[in-house]
Design a protein around this motif. Structure first.
Motif, PDB file in Angstrom:
ATOM      1  N   UNK A  26      66.561  37.875  30.162  1.00 21.74           N
ATOM      2  CA  UNK A  26      65.829  39.265  30.323  1.00 21.74           C
ATOM      3  C   UNK A  26      66.818  40.153  29.841  1.00 21.74           C
ATOM      4  N   UNK A  27      68.229  40.097  29.925  1.00 21.01           N
ATOM      5  CA  UNK A  27      68.989  41.226  29.464  1.00 21.01           C
ATOM      6  C   UNK A  27      68.884  41.194  27.911  1.00 21.01           C
ATOM      7  N   UNK A  28      68.823  40.176  27.340  1.00 19.55           N
ATOM      8  CA  UNK A  28      68.724  40.170  25.840  1.00 19.55           C
ATOM      9  C   UNK A  28      67.650  40.943  25.316  1.00 19.55           C
ATOM     10  N   UNK A  29      66.340  40.861  25.846  1.00 20.29           N
ATOM     11  CA  UNK A  29      65.177  41.432  25.671  1.00 20.29           C
ATOM     12  C   UNK A  29      65.193  42.945  26.020  1.00 20.29           C
ATOM     13  N   UNK A  30      65.798  43.241  27.022  1.00 24.47           N
ATOM     14  CA  UNK A  30      66.197  44.694  27.470  1.00 24.47           C
ATOM     15  C   UNK A  30      66.922  45.498  26.600  1.00 24.47           C
ATOM     16  N   UNK A  31      67.801  44.729  25.945  1.00 25.15           N
ATOM     17  CA  UNK A  31      68.878  45.478  24.997  1.00 25.15           C
ATOM     18  C   UNK A  31      68.254  45.599  23.560  1.00 25.15           C
ATOM     19  N   UNK A  32      67.119  44.816  23.086  1.00 24.59           N
ATOM     20  CA  UNK A  32      66.579  45.158  21.871  1.00 24.59           C
ATOM     21  C   UNK A  32      66.208  46.337  21.485  1.00 24.59           C
ATOM     22  N   UNK A  33      65.191  47.031  22.297  1.00 27.53           N
ATOM     23  CA  UNK A  33      64.508  48.356  21.917  1.00 27.53           C
ATOM     24  C   UNK A  33      65.905  49.538  21.461  1.00 27.53           C
ATOM     25  N   UNK A  90      77.937  41.015  10.823  1.00 33.35           N
ATOM     26  CA  UNK A  90      77.820  40.279  11.837  1.00 33.35           C
ATOM     27  C   UNK A  90      77.025  39.096  11.864  1.00 33.35           C
ATOM     28  N   UNK A  91      77.577  37.886  12.217  1.00 31.23           N
ATOM     29  CA  UNK A  91      76.754  36.840  12.327  1.00 31.23           C
ATOM     30  C   UNK A  91      76.644  36.222  13.655  1.00 31.23           C
ATOM     31  N   UNK A  92      75.422  35.946  14.054  1.00 29.49           N
ATOM     32  CA  UNK A  92      75.268  35.479  15.527  1.00 29.49           C
ATOM     33  C   UNK A  92      73.772  34.579  15.620  1.00 29.49           C
ATOM     34  N   UNK A  93      73.569  34.161  16.277  1.00 30.58           N
ATOM     35  CA  UNK A  93      72.181  33.468  16.760  1.00 30.58           C
ATOM     36  C   UNK A  93      71.371  34.454  17.636  1.00 30.58           C
ATOM     37  N   UNK A  94      70.250  34.736  16.843  1.00 32.75           N
ATOM     38  CA  UNK A  94      69.153  35.556  17.532  1.00 32.75           C
ATOM     39  C   UNK A  94      68.353  34.702  18.328  1.00 32.75           C
ATOM     40  N   UNK A  95      68.364  34.933  19.728  1.00 38.18           N
ATOM     41  CA  UNK A  95      67.162  34.150  20.635  1.00 38.18           C
ATOM     42  C   UNK A  95      65.893  34.442  20.337  1.00 38.18           C
ATOM     43  N   UNK A  96      65.047  33.424  20.248  1.00 37.39           N
ATOM     44  CA  UNK A  96      63.916  33.429  19.945  1.00 37.39           C
ATOM     45  C   UNK A  96      63.038  32.790  21.054  1.00 37.39           C
ATOM     46  N   UNK A  97      63.367  31.584  21.512  1.00 35.13           N
ATOM     47  CA  UNK A  97      62.901  30.946  22.814  1.00 35.13           C
ATOM     48  C   UNK A  97      63.825  29.874  22.859  1.00 35.13           C
ATOM     49  N   UNK A  98      63.633  29.069  23.932  1.00 32.39           N
ATOM     50  CA  UNK A  98      64.478  28.084  24.269  1.00 32.39           C
ATOM     51  C   UNK A  98      65.109  26.927  23.369  1.00 32.39           C
ATOM     52  N   UNK A  99      63.937  26.594  22.570  1.00 29.53           N
ATOM     53  CA  UNK A  99      64.303  25.715  21.420  1.00 29.53           C
ATOM     54  C   UNK A  99      64.697  26.368  20.169  1.00 29.53           C
ATOM     55  N   UNK A 100      64.653  27.542  19.823  1.00 28.67           N
ATOM     56  CA  UNK A 100      64.930  28.304  18.570  1.00 28.67           C
ATOM     57  C   UNK A 100      65.710  29.402  18.765  1.00 28.67           C
ATOM     58  N   UNK A 101      67.161  29.175  17.949  1.00 32.00           N
ATOM     59  CA  UNK A 101      67.934  30.180  17.911  1.00 32.00           C
ATOM     60  C   UNK A 101      68.216  30.420  16.569  1.00 32.00           C
ATOM     61  N   UNK A 102      67.730  31.536  15.965  1.00 28.56           N
ATOM     62  CA  UNK A 102      67.872  31.706  14.399  1.00 28.56           C
ATOM     63  C   UNK A 102      69.351  32.435  14.062  1.00 28.56           C
ATOM     64  N   UNK A 103      70.076  31.727  13.131  1.00 28.88           N
ATOM     65  CA  UNK A 103      71.331  32.572  12.764  1.00 28.88           C
ATOM     66  C   UNK A 103      71.102  33.513  11.868  1.00 28.88           C
ATOM     67  N   UNK A 160      74.069  41.775  20.242  1.00 30.93           N
ATOM     68  CA  UNK A 160      74.456  40.269  19.614  1.00 30.93           C
ATOM     69  C   UNK A 160      75.009  39.345  20.706  1.00 30.93           C
ATOM     70  N   UNK A 161      75.988  39.783  21.545  1.00 35.19           N
ATOM     71  CA  UNK A 161      76.406  39.093  22.275  1.00 35.19           C
ATOM     72  C   UNK A 161      75.349  38.471  23.303  1.00 35.19           C
TER      73      UNK A 161
END
Length: 291
Positions: free
Chosen positions: A37-44, A174-187, A235-236
């Motif tokens: 919820x926090x990650x999705x709220x920060x994106x815009x 900056x290199x991090x994992x972007x959250x897609x869903x519970x099964x997918x995190x994209x470097x 990113x965090x």
């Protein structure tokens, strides 16, 4: 062939492990909902700020000397900031990031750049200390699976800004994992300094024109450090959500595998027990016939 006692001990051990992995899965699922919820709220907000400053960089290109936080330095020192977790048991969450950083470092060095690495999180720190000990700037702690506070990103942004202003580095990625869903995190590889210029914005008709109020220097002095902090914060949050998603998936798989192992061991235990009973019956019958 293991004895019945050994099989019982192994079954009990696997059942204990299944309880642990099941509990860890539920904890990760609980944290995931909140972090997602926090990650999705920060994106815009982070995307809008990145886009605005990128357009500003395009509009001010060629207008003389610009802040280092906007155009970078004239040297060839490139800082790679890596965000990983402090703990393992999260599948390939950290390993995929480390693999990406190795490729990025190889590419940058092939282009003639001097690479430095700043890992945030214990797992990334351990990997970078092993792979690039001479390139390591320092090791910073991660969030340890707890809530991500903006102050953490502000401190990281201040550290990177200080290095830029001091001329220690010239570019930042900056290199991090972007959250897609519970099964997918994209470097994800995100250039921070110099600010990426949108495509086609080098054409006069497509370049936005800006009037600064207050003056340009004061506005950029506030916006540019803030942008780095916001990008780190977003990113965090993405990394925190991705970590919990990866851990939930990994623990779910571990729980399922433990169940299969228990079924297999139980089957072997029952077969051994039946074999022993049959053997004892044969011995009793043979003894009775001999009498």
């Amino acid at each position: 062939m293991p004895s019945l006692k050994e099989l019982r001990a192994r079954i009990a051990g696997v059942k204990s492990q299944r309880k642990i992995t099941s509990a860890m899965k539920m904890v990760a699922a609980s944290k995931l909902r909140r972090f997602q919820k926090h990650a999705e709220a920060s994106r815009p907000y982070a995307d809008a700020m990145r886009r605005m400053l990128s357009e500003l960089a395009a509009a001010t290109a060629g207008q003389g000397e610009l802040p280092r936080l906007m155009q970078g330095g004239s040297g060839s020192t490139h800082l790679v900031v890596l965000l990983t977790s402090d703990f393992g048991l999260a599948g390939g969450f950290n390993a995929n990031l480390v693999r990406s950083v190795r490729q990025i470092v190889s590419r940058l060095e092939a282009d003639g750049e001097i690479v430095q690495v700043l890992p945030v999180g214990r797992k990334g720190g351990d990997a970078m200390a092993r792979l690039f000990p001479t390139k390591l700037v320092e090791r910073l702690p991660g969030t340890a699976g707890r809530e991500v506070h903006f102050q953490t990103a502000a401190d990281l942004g201040a550290r990177v800004t200080q290095m830029l202003e001091a001329g220690e580095i010239d570019r930042v990625t900056l290199v991090y994992n972007r959250f897609v869903n519970a099964m997918t995190q994209t470097p994800t590889e995100a250039p921070l300094v110099p600010l990426p210029v949108p495509e086609n914005d080098n054409q006069t008709e497509n370049t936005a024109q800006y009037e600064f109020e207050p003056d340009e220097g004061e506005l950029l002095a506030r916006l540019l450090p803030r942008n780095i902090q916001v990008q780190f914060y977003a990113a965090l949050l993405e990394s925190a959500a991705g970590e919990q998603g990866a851990r939930m998936t990994a623990m779910d798989n571990a729980t399922r595998n433990a169940g299969k192992a228990i079924d297999d061991l139980s089957q072997r235990y029952n077969r051994s027990r039946q074999s022993n009973i049959t053997k004892e019956l044969i011995e009793i019958i043979s003894g009775a016939e001999a009498v």
